[in-house]
Design a protein around this motif. Structure first.
Motif: not given
Length: 349
Positions: A277, A348, A151, A147, A281-285, A342-344
């Motif tokens: 987070r 993205g 970053w 995720a 922004h937030e990413r989820r796996a 997610p597409d990271t």
């Protein structure tokens, strides 16, 4: 597939150990069965169709027996808890043998000990040591790493464990008792960039797992608070468990898991939902599957296969997400896990 390499399994006749042995055989490895009880090891060899030469009785308080158990092995998987007792002697034996060590420890303190006491020595020996390569600690780390993507830092990671139930094994109960004793009954949480000990966490929250309605979670700190911060720049790591599963674990009368299919898996299902987070922004796996004990076997064996195949690229004590390409690793477990990553990429969020 392997080329018939020998991999020692300590605690081979235990609940998780049997899954590890079966997974090694499925992958073309030759398991060497080790543990204290020679009779149970021989029975397992017969059941698994392994030669009696694969039986290697050993005890953690007898280093010479561990050396004999690991003789000729390309790697060792430790599936015998409490890992506060077994990890250090097995790692010592692996260092003497010059072979990789992988364990399935969910004990926070045992994993901390492994990183603290063996990283430098493993680097000097040119050996890879991978603790917590299992459902707790390993899977969450891989998902969080996937995720994170490009970053370099994040504000917080939440790992939500959506278990349909939790029928703990005797080993789980024993390991939990050891951890509570070592912490003096205190709770632990990773916050402000460090582990803090204090009153046992009692926080609850509502969580909407993908494709499900809201479920009540209780904070239950797991090994992810050790594995993620080892390599991810995140000051806050919180882990949560469905309230029903926490109740199962807490109740002394909850029975051990019962096989419900031909592979020995229980009927338990799980979803692991990891949210990272940063700013707004937030990413989820997400990963889902069946039987938290059974799925630890392909996680551990995939790690062994990648290390032996030269896919680690590092030595020392390393967590799963630190050592491996997380999306690729998770993709290799498609027979055991359904994942949504997610597409990271650079474009993205």
């Amino acid at each position: 597939m392997s080329s018939g390499q020998k991999v020692a399994v300590f605690g081979a006749y235990g609940h998780t150990g049997r899954f590890v042995v079966a997974e090694l055989q499925d992958r073309g490895f030759l398991p060497l069965l080790s543990g204290r009880d020679a009779v149970r090891l021989k029975e397992l060899a017969d059941t698994a169709g392994l030669p009696q030469e694969s039986v290697r009785p050993a005890s953690v308080d007898d280093p010479a027996s561990l050396d004999r158990a690991l003789a000729g092995a390309a790697a060792v998987v430790n599936s015998a808890g409490p890992f506060a007792t077994t990890a250090a002697p097995l790692i010592e034996a692996a260092l003497r043998a010059g072979i990789p060590y992988v364990d399935v420890a969910a004990e926070i303190e045992a994993n901390l000990d492994t990183f603290a006491h063996f990283d430098e020595r493993a680097r000097e020996a040119g050996v890879v040591v991978v603790p917590a390569m299992a459902f707790f600690g390993g899977l969450g780390d891989l998902l969080a790493t996937a995720a994170m993507g490009d970053w370099t830092s994040a504000d917080e990671v939440h790992v939500a464990y959506g278990l349909s139930s939790w029928h703990p094994t005797a080993g789980t109960r024993s390991a939990g008792a050891v951890s509570r004793e070592r912490r003096g009954g205190r709770g632990v949480r990773y916050t402000g960039g460090r582990l803090e000990y204090g009153e046992a966490a009692a926080e609850t929250r509502e969580w909407a797992f993908p494709g499900e309605g809201p479920r009540t979670l209780r904070e239950l700190t797991m090994a992810d608070v050790v594995t993620l911060p080892r390599h991810l720049d995140v000051p806050e790591v919180r882990t949560w468990m469905t309230a029903e599963a926490v109740g199962d674990l807490s109740a002394p009368g909850t029975p051990a898991p019962v096989a419900a299919d031909e592979r020995g898996r229980s009927a338990q299902t799980f979803t692991v939902d990891v949210v990272v987070r940063r700013g707004g922004h937030e990413r989820r796996a997400v990963a889902s599957g069946r039987d938290i004990y059974a799925v630890s076997a392909p996680l551990a064996v995939e790690a062994v296969a990648r290390v032996l195949g030269g896919g680690a690229g590092a030595v020392g004590v390393r967590s799963a997400g630190e050592l491996f390409d997380a999306p690729g690793f998770l993709g290799a477990l498609s027979a055991h896990l359904d994942t949504d990553l997610p597409d990271t990429g650079a474009d993205g969020v």
